[in-house]
Design an enzyme around this catalytic site. Sequence first.
Site, PDB file in Angstrom:
ATOM      1  N   HIS B  57     -16.992  37.426  20.025  1.00 12.79           N
ATOM      2  CA  HIS B  57     -18.309  37.214  20.781  1.00 12.79           C
ATOM      3  C   HIS B  57     -18.403  38.084  22.014  1.00 12.79           C
ATOM      4  O   HIS B  57     -19.316  37.523  22.792  1.00 12.79           O
ATOM      5  CB  HIS B  57     -18.496  35.759  20.774  1.00 12.79           C
ATOM      6  CG  HIS B  57     -18.411  35.126  19.432  1.00 12.79           C
ATOM      7  ND1 HIS B  57     -19.403  35.278  18.591  1.00 12.79           N
ATOM      8  CD2 HIS B  57     -17.626  34.002  18.921  1.00 12.79           C
ATOM      9  CE1 HIS B  57     -19.386  34.097  17.559  1.00 12.79           C
ATOM     10  NE2 HIS B  57     -18.197  33.823  17.621  1.00 12.79           N
ATOM     11  N   HIS B 223     -22.209  33.465  13.864  1.00 13.49           N
ATOM     12  CA  HIS B 223     -20.924  33.977  12.767  1.00 13.49           C
ATOM     13  C   HIS B 223     -21.758  34.110  11.397  1.00 13.49           C
ATOM     14  O   HIS B 223     -21.332  33.927  10.445  1.00 13.49           O
ATOM     15  CB  HIS B 223     -20.118  32.533  12.484  1.00 13.49           C
ATOM     16  CG  HIS B 223     -19.725  32.112  13.767  1.00 13.49           C
ATOM     17  ND1 HIS B 223     -20.092  31.152  14.467  1.00 13.49           N
ATOM     18  CD2 HIS B 223     -18.585  32.230  14.449  1.00 13.49           C
ATOM     19  CE1 HIS B 223     -19.440  30.868  15.521  1.00 13.49           C
ATOM     20  NE2 HIS B 223     -18.544  31.727  15.583  1.00 13.49           N
TER      21      HIS B 223
END
Lengths: 338, 338
Positions: B57, B223
């Site tokens: 991320h 995700h």
Amino acid sequence: MKKIINKPENFIAEMLEGIYAAHPDQLTYANNDLHCLVSKHKVPGKVGISTGGGSGHLPLFLGYVGKGMLDGCAIGDVFQSPSAEQMFEITKEIDSGAGVLYIYGNYNGDIFNFDMAAEMADFEAEIRVESVVAGDDVASAGPANRGEKNTRRGVAGIFFVYKCAGAAAAEMMSLDEVKRVALKACDNVRTMGVGLSPCIVPRVGKPGFSIGDDEMEIGMGIHGETGIRRGKLLPADEIVDEILPQIINDLPYKSGDEVAVLINGLGGTPLEEQYVVFRRVHQILQAENISIARVYVGEYATAMEMAGLSISLLKLDDELKRLVKAQAETPFFKQFQL
Amino acid sequence: MKKIINKPENFIAEMLEGIYAAHPDQLTYANNDLHCLVSKHKVPGKVGISTGGGSGHLPLFLGYVGKGMLDGCAIGDVFQSPSAEQMFEITKEIDSGAGVLYIYGNYNGDIFNFDMAAEMADFEAEIRVESVVAGDDVASAGPANRGEKNTRRGVAGIFFVYKCAGAAAAEMMSLDEVKRVALKACDNVRTMGVGLSPCIVPRVGKPGFSIGDDEMEIGMGIHGETGIRRGKLLPADEIVDEILPQIINDLPYKSGDEVAVLINGLGGTPLEEQYVVFRRVHQILQAENISIARVYVGEYATAMEMAGLSISLLKLDDELKRLVKAQAETPFFKQFQL
């Protein structure tokens, strides 16, 4: 390669409306034309620095307009040069009597238009303009690359030219001196990249080229220009092992040199992977006894959603090191004094 | 979705080696474990702030460790929680007697491990630890979302929680006060996104889900968690027109409010498109008489190469406004005092 846009023909105007709305304290535009972006931060007597080029490379080019870097940027459509008139309007806006330096990449459309703008500035406004054309790409160096006809494309390394020249202008150097610094940065920066996937120009609506699912292209340009070798996608370390020696041998960078490094993501390659690449670059430079004074990793010159990255080295002397480390503050690039 | 990596099992370790090599003056690690990242910038008597979570991320989570923000970050494998032991080692390293605040996203693995780390800190090291769980995603708000069982996922809005709490700690507020600020930021931030393409976890080697070439998913998680509606890809303005009202109505944000805005790219969506989206957000907020005090546009919380973006709003009072505007300097986020 799906796009979050409205009508393709409005893409750049809407992007610019977003940019001016997001950064109203820092950026505005000249001549009532969104494509003539200028900094709101004005320093009387400072040399003005302008750049320009096609869109699709954010934060290149306009992202480097601000304190300690550039004063204006002419903005073209995606991968298209802006016009000489737009460049001229910016020149008039940013000149404060000390003259204006144009710094831009080595592309025919940009050269033609910036040359015309410089003539307009001279004849119509009596503004002294000097130009520096950045061509840092090792992969596009033709046989005559050290001579008059430089075929090297300007790619991510132009960031270092902006940084050094911008800091020099902020130190209130003269136009001749700022130009000297910009030329020195150009002479000492080299870049080479790898492309993994194409991007789509919105007005065109389809990929600019095709490449196999297991392929990469070493030396690809930031508009998808042909590189020097297409082949099977290699592991990260092997890509670096192929690219970095070609960069090192080009200048050449030598044992004992000190450099700044830029790992530049082209858009579709995550930051995580860029750091995996820097790890290997760091190992090789250590082995070559080339020391690293400053590291930049991230997206500095993109090709929209293209996957891939480039590696740039800037050889530093005391002056370039001081200028690279100087403070800068634009909406897209911030650096505290190092 | 081609990757520039070496062996998938070495991806995160090699990324971290690259990060430590690139930022040796700012970052180091505790307990001889690369996954226990801590800031080299230490302020005696300051409340320590730690975060953590899965990799993939960037710049979330570790990118916000530095001056004026966080002091440590436990780093898991891609999309995997780090361990309680790693969190505990960081806790010991960053505590300087004023206690430690954990700020992390609302995911079961992270909650389990951070709770265990807090117990270890209490029993084994007598360090006082408080925790704030960020859950800003509007799309994952279940019916009980205002009650005890908060189903909201933590997404890009956690950036604002870090920013405000980090600035509060830098002002030398007590642990209770820094926690109060973090909770206030959590209470006032809302996010919603759109996903256009999947990403590939290197160890898995194939996309986490499939989505049609002409489709988007409103409300997708970082995700690839299921959103609230999948449908045909809409123009940018229509996407904003669907997402933003759901954010505004959730808090709700009201006429006369002042907000900070974050347009966050998920990785594969160019910055140009993010600004096209901000343009529309700006138009709508103006029409709603919600004023914008501060704008962030760029990649703040990605899902590797996933295409898409999210919109976050943080409602400001005088305190949050001061803290958002405070200076910060990390390798991945820099802001001069505004």
